[in-house]
Design a protein around this motif. Structure first.
Motif, short mmCIF file in Angstrom:
data_model
loop_
_atom_site.label_atom_id
_atom_site.label_comp_id
_atom_site.label_asym_id
_atom_site.label_seq_id
_atom_site.Cartn_x
_atom_site.Cartn_y
_atom_site.Cartn_z
N GLY A 106 0.82 -1.21 0.00
CA GLY A 106 0.00 0.00 0.00
C GLY A 106 0.85 1.26 0.00
N ARG A 107 1.91 1.24 0.78
CA ARG A 107 2.81 2.40 0.82
C ARG A 107 3.48 2.62 -0.54
NH1 ARG A 107 5.92 1.97 6.67
NH2 ARG A 107 4.08 2.54 7.94
N ARG A 108 3.81 1.55 -1.17
CA ARG A 108 4.45 1.69 -2.47
C ARG A 108 3.49 2.31 -3.47
NH1 ARG A 108 5.61 -3.11 -3.01
NH2 ARG A 108 4.08 -3.81 -4.55
N HIS A 109 2.23 1.85 -3.45
CA HIS A 109 1.23 2.41 -4.36
C HIS A 109 0.90 3.87 -4.00
CE1 HIS A 109 0.40 -1.96 -5.09
NE2 HIS A 109 0.30 -1.50 -6.34
N LEU A 110 0.84 4.20 -2.67
CA LEU A 110 0.56 5.58 -2.25
C LEU A 110 1.67 6.52 -2.71
CD1 LEU A 110 -0.87 5.16 1.36
CD2 LEU A 110 -2.06 6.07 -0.62
N ASN A 111 2.89 6.11 -2.64
CA ASN A 111 3.99 6.93 -3.12
C ASN A 111 3.87 7.22 -4.61
OD1 ASN A 111 5.34 7.28 -0.67
ND2 ASN A 111 6.44 5.33 -0.87
N ILE A 112 3.41 6.19 -5.32
CA ILE A 112 3.21 6.39 -6.76
C ILE A 112 2.11 7.42 -6.99
CG2 ILE A 112 2.47 5.25 -8.90
CD1 ILE A 112 3.75 2.66 -7.78
N ALA A 113 0.97 7.34 -6.21
CA ALA A 113 -0.15 8.29 -6.38
C ALA A 113 0.25 9.69 -5.97
CB ALA A 113 -1.35 7.81 -5.55
N LYS A 114 1.02 9.77 -4.88
CA LYS A 114 1.46 11.07 -4.40
C LYS A 114 2.31 11.78 -5.44
CE LYS A 114 4.25 13.18 -0.75
NZ LYS A 114 5.07 12.91 0.46
N GLU A 115 3.22 11.06 -6.01
CA GLU A 115 4.08 11.66 -7.00
C GLU A 115 3.30 12.03 -8.26
OE1 GLU A 115 7.14 8.83 -7.64
OE2 GLU A 115 8.07 9.12 -5.68
N GLY A 116 2.27 11.24 -8.59
CA GLY A 116 1.55 11.49 -9.84
C GLY A 116 0.41 12.50 -9.74
N PHE A 117 -0.35 12.58 -8.60
CA PHE A 117 -1.57 13.39 -8.58
C PHE A 117 -1.82 14.13 -7.26
CE2 PHE A 117 -6.08 13.37 -7.41
CZ PHE A 117 -6.56 14.31 -8.29
#
Length: 628
Positions: A106-117
Motif C-alpha cells: 500500500g505504501r508503495r502504491h501511495l507513493n506512486i499516487a502522491k508523485e503522480g496526482f
C-alpha cells in the motif's frame, strides 16, 4: 531418598491436601520479596529442641509437597487451554506478517499516487483553506478595528444625550467582544467597554436628576428607554425619588440663601455653611413675602415635574398594555409578566412617593414660616402670606389628597400670634376714631352696599375657600380643572399678580347736589381742611393682591364742609352711617376675610370681631343712651 519416600507417602486425598494448604500461614503469600529463611530463623525458640525442630520441618515439607502437587494439578488442568492459546498466537503471527506485506505494498502504491496526482491537488486545497481562514481573520480584524473606534462614537452620542443608542451600541460591542475574546487585545477592550457602560450609567443618573426641576417628555423618554435596556427600571425609580428629595432640599436652600445674601449685602460665604433652619431666621421682613413666593414657585416646579412624570408613566403603561394585548402569544408570556411586574412596581413607587414628597415640601415651608415673627406684618402682607399658603395647601390636596396638617398647624400658630397683635392695634385705632367722632351723617349713595367696599370683595367671588382671591379662574370651565391641569404646560399658580383695578372701585359717596363730579371735586378741594386730623384717619388701605383702593375715611372737617354745602340728604333711602361705622364695617370685612382664608382660627376671629362690635355699641350707648 528419605525425602522422596516421604513425598510419595503424602496422602493423595484432595480434601486433606486442601487442609494442609489452608494451614499455611498468610505471610508466605504476601509478596515475592518476602525472605522465608530469615522469617523461619527468627521464629526459632531461644532453647532449641531437635525433636521439635524435626517435627516442624516435617510440617513444612508436607505443606511444600501439597503446594507442589496442587500446582502440578493446575498445570495439567490448564494444558488444553494452553495449547489452544498457543495455536492462536501462531495464527496471529502469521496474520501480522501478511498485514506487513499488504502495508508495504500500500505504501508503495501511495507513493506512486502522491508523485503522480495527490500532492498537487492537496496543495491547491490547502491554499484554498488558508485563503478562507485569512478572509475570516480579515473580517475579525475589521470588527476589532471598529470596536476600537466605538469610544469616539459613544462620546458623540452621550453629548447628543442619545442614551438608549449609546447603551445599545455598548451592549452590542460587548457581545461582539465576547465573540472575539480569544484575541489578547479584546480582553483590554472588554474592560474598557465595561468602564464606558458605567460612565454612561453615571451620566444617565445625572440626566435623571434634571427631570426633577424641568420635566421634558423627550428627555425622560430617552432616559427610561436607556434604563430599560440596562434592565434597571426599578433602580431608576428608586434613584428618581432620591433625586426629587434632594431637589426639594437644594431648591429651598438656594432660594432662601439667595435672599439672605442679597439682604446681607456682602459676599460673605458664612451663610452657605448654615443649616436651612438657621438660614430661615436671617430673612428680613421686607424680603419675606418675595422669598415665600419664589419658594412656592420653585417647589411647585418640583411637584409639577413629579405630576408630569406620573402622567408619562400612566400614558406609557396604557400604550404598552394595548400593544401587548394586540400581539400577545405564548412565546412572550415570561417577558410580559416581567414587564407587568416592573409597571406595578413603578406605579406603587410613584403613588407612595406622592405623600413623601409632599411631606418634605410641608416641612421645608413650615421651617420657613416659623423662622420669622409675622406679628408686626401689615394686614395685607399677612393676608398675602395666608393666601399663598392656602394655595399651597390646595396644591397638596390635588397632589396627594393631603389635608396638610403640618402647614395648617404652623400657619395657625402664626395666625393666632399675628391676630392677637392685630386685634389690639385695631381696638386702639377704633378708640381714636370714637374719640374724634362727631356723630354726623356720612353722605353715601342710596344704593350703598357693604359689598361695594373692597374688604367684602371676596364675598362676591365664587370660589373654594382655599383659592386665592386675586387669582380666580378665567372661566367656569377652568374652575373645574385642577391647578396641575391648568398650569401643566406653563405658568405658575404662585405668580404675584399686581394688576391695577382702581377703575373698578365703587364710588359710594353721594353727590353733594352738584351737577357733575368735577363740581363736587372742586367743592371738596375748597372746603377740605383736615390738617388737624391724625394721619391714621386719612390712610388708605390698599390690597396688594387686587389693587382695589377702599373708600377713604371721611374726616371731621370734611363732614363739616359737606354740611356747609347745599346738600340735602335723601333720608328715605340712604343708610344712616358715620365715619366710625364705616371703619367698623371695614374691620368686620377684614376679620371675615381672615376667617374665610384661615378656618382653624375662625372661632377666635369671630370672638374678636364680637369684641369689636361690642366696643362700638358700648360707645354709642355711653354717648346717647346713658341719660335715658
Amino acid at each position: 531418598q528419605e525425602e522422596l519416600r516421604e513425598l510419595h507417602e503424602e496422602p493423595t486425598d484432595p480434601q486433606a491436601q486442601q487442609e494442609i494448604i489452608n494451614s499455611i500461614e498468610e505471610v508466605y503469600f504476601s509478596n515475592d520479596s518476602f525472605d522465608i529463611v530469615k522469617y523461619e530463623l527468627e521464629r526459632l525458640p531461644p532453647v532449641l529442641s531437635l525433636q521439635e525442630l524435626e517435627e516442624y520441618r516435617d510440617k513444612l515439607k508436607q505443606q511444600q509437597a501439597a503446594v507442589s502437587k496442587k500446582v502440578a494439578d493446575l498445570i495439567l488442568e490448564k494444558q488444553p487451554a494452553y495449547v489452544e492459546e498457543l495455536e492462536r498466537v501462531t495464527s496471529l503471527q502469521t496474520g501480522l506478517q501478511l498485514a506487513a506485506v499488504i502495508c508495504t505494498n500500500g505504501r508503495r502504491h501511495l507513493n506512486i499516487a502522491k508523485e503522480g496526482f495527490t500532492q498537487t491537488s492537496l496543495g491547491l486545497l490547502a491554499n484554498q483553506r488558508k485563503r478562507q481562514l485569512l478572509i475570516g481573520l480579515l473580517k475579525s480584524l475589521r470588527t476589532i478595528k471598529t470596536l476600537q473606534r466605538t469610544d469616539v462614537r459613544l462620546s458623540e452620542m452621550l453629548e447628543e444625550e442619545d442614551y438608549p443608542g449609546a447603551i445599545q451600541l455598548c451592549l452590542e460591542c460587548q457581545k461582539a467582544a465576547s465573540t472575539f475574546k480569544h484575541y489578547s487585545c479584546i480582553s483590554e477592550l472588554n474592560s474598557k467597554l465595561q468602564d464606558t457602560l458605567e460612565q454612561i450609567e453615571e451620566q444617565l443618573d445625572v440626566a435623571l436628576s434634571k427631570i426633577c426641576k424641568n420635566f421634558d417628555i423627550n428627555h425622560y423618554t430617552k432616559v427610561q428607554q436607556a434604563y430599560r435596556l440596562l434592565g434597571k427600571t426599578q433602580t431608576a425609580m428608586d434613584q428618581l425619588h432620591m433625586h426629587f428629595t434632594q431637589a426639594i432640599h437644594n431648591t429651598v436652600f438656594q432660594v432662601v440663601l439667595g435672599y439672605v445674601e442679597l439682604c446681607a449685602g456682602n459676599t460673605d460665604t458664612k451663610f452657605q455653611k448654615l443649616q436651612y433652619k438657621d438660614l430661615c431666621t436671617h430673612i428680613t421682613s421686607d424680603s419675606y413675602i418675595p422669598c415665600l413666593a419664589d419658594l412656592c414657585k420653585a417647589l411647585w416646579e418640583v411637584m409639577l415635574s413629579y405630576y408630569r412624570t406620573m402622567q408619562w408613566h400612566e400614558n406609557h403603561d396604557q400604550d404598552e398594555a394595548a400593544v401587548v394585548s394586540s400581539v400577545s402569544d405564548g412565546n412572550n408570556v415570561m417577558g410580559t409578566e416581567e414587564n407587568s411586574f416592573d409597571r406595578n412596581y413603578v406605579k406603587k413607587k410613584l403613588e407612595h412617593g406622592l405623600s413623601r414628597i409632599w411631606q418634605d415640601v410641608q416641612l421645608k415651608v413650615k421651617t420657613y414660616l416659623l423662622g420669622t415673627d409675622l406679628s408686626n406684618f401689615k394686614y395685607d402682607d399677612f393676608i398675602f402670606v395666608l393666601d399663598v399658603i392656602s394655595r399651597l395647601m390646595q396644591v397638596g390636596e390635588e397632589f396627594c389628597g393631603s389635608k396638610s396638617e403640618v402647614l395648617q398647624e404652623s400657619i395657625r400658630k402664626q395666625s393666632v400670634n399675628y391676630f392677637k397683635t392685630y386685634h389690639r392695634t385695631r381696638l386702639e385705632e377704633l378708640r381714636m376714631f370714637l374719640e374724634n367722632e362727631t356723630w354726623e351723617l356720612c353722605p353715601v349713595k342710596s344704593s350703598f352696599s357693604i359689598l361695594q367696599l373692597h374688604e367684602f370683595k371676596f364675598m362676591e367671588q365664587s370660589r373654594s375657600p382655599s383659592v386665592s382671591p386675586s387669582k380666580q379662574p378665567a372661566s367656569a370651565i377652568s374652575a373645574t380643572l385642577t391647578l396641575f391641569e391648568q398650569y401643566c404646560n406653563g405658568g405658575n399658580p404662585f405668580e404675584i399678580q399686581a394688576d391695577n383695578k382702581d377703575d373698578e372701585t365703587e364710588d359710594v359717596l353721594a353727590s353733594n347736589g352738584y351737577e357733575s363730579d368735577e363740581q363736587e371735586k372742586s367743592a371738596y378741594q375748597e372746603y377740605d381742611s383736615d390738617s388737624d386730623v391724625p394721619e391714621e384717619l386719612k390712610r388708605d388701605y390698599v390690597d396688594e393682591q387686587t389693587g382695589d383702593a377702599p373708600i377713604k375715611s371721611v374726616s371731621r372737617e370734611t363732614l363739616r364742609s359737606r354740611k356747609r354745602s347745599d346738600y340735602n340728604l335723601n333720608k328715605v333711602n340712604a343708610p344712616i352711617l358715620t365715619n366710625t361705622t364705616l371703619n367698623v364695617i371695614r374691620l368686620v370685612g377684614k376679620y371675615m376675610q381672615m376667617m374665610n382664608i384661615l378656618k382653624p382660627i375662625a372661632f377666635d376671629v369671630i370672638h374678636f370681631m364680637s369684641q369689636l362690635f361690642d366696643y362700638y355699641l358700648y360707645a354709642v350707648y355711653t354717648f346717647f343712651g346713658r341719660n335715658d
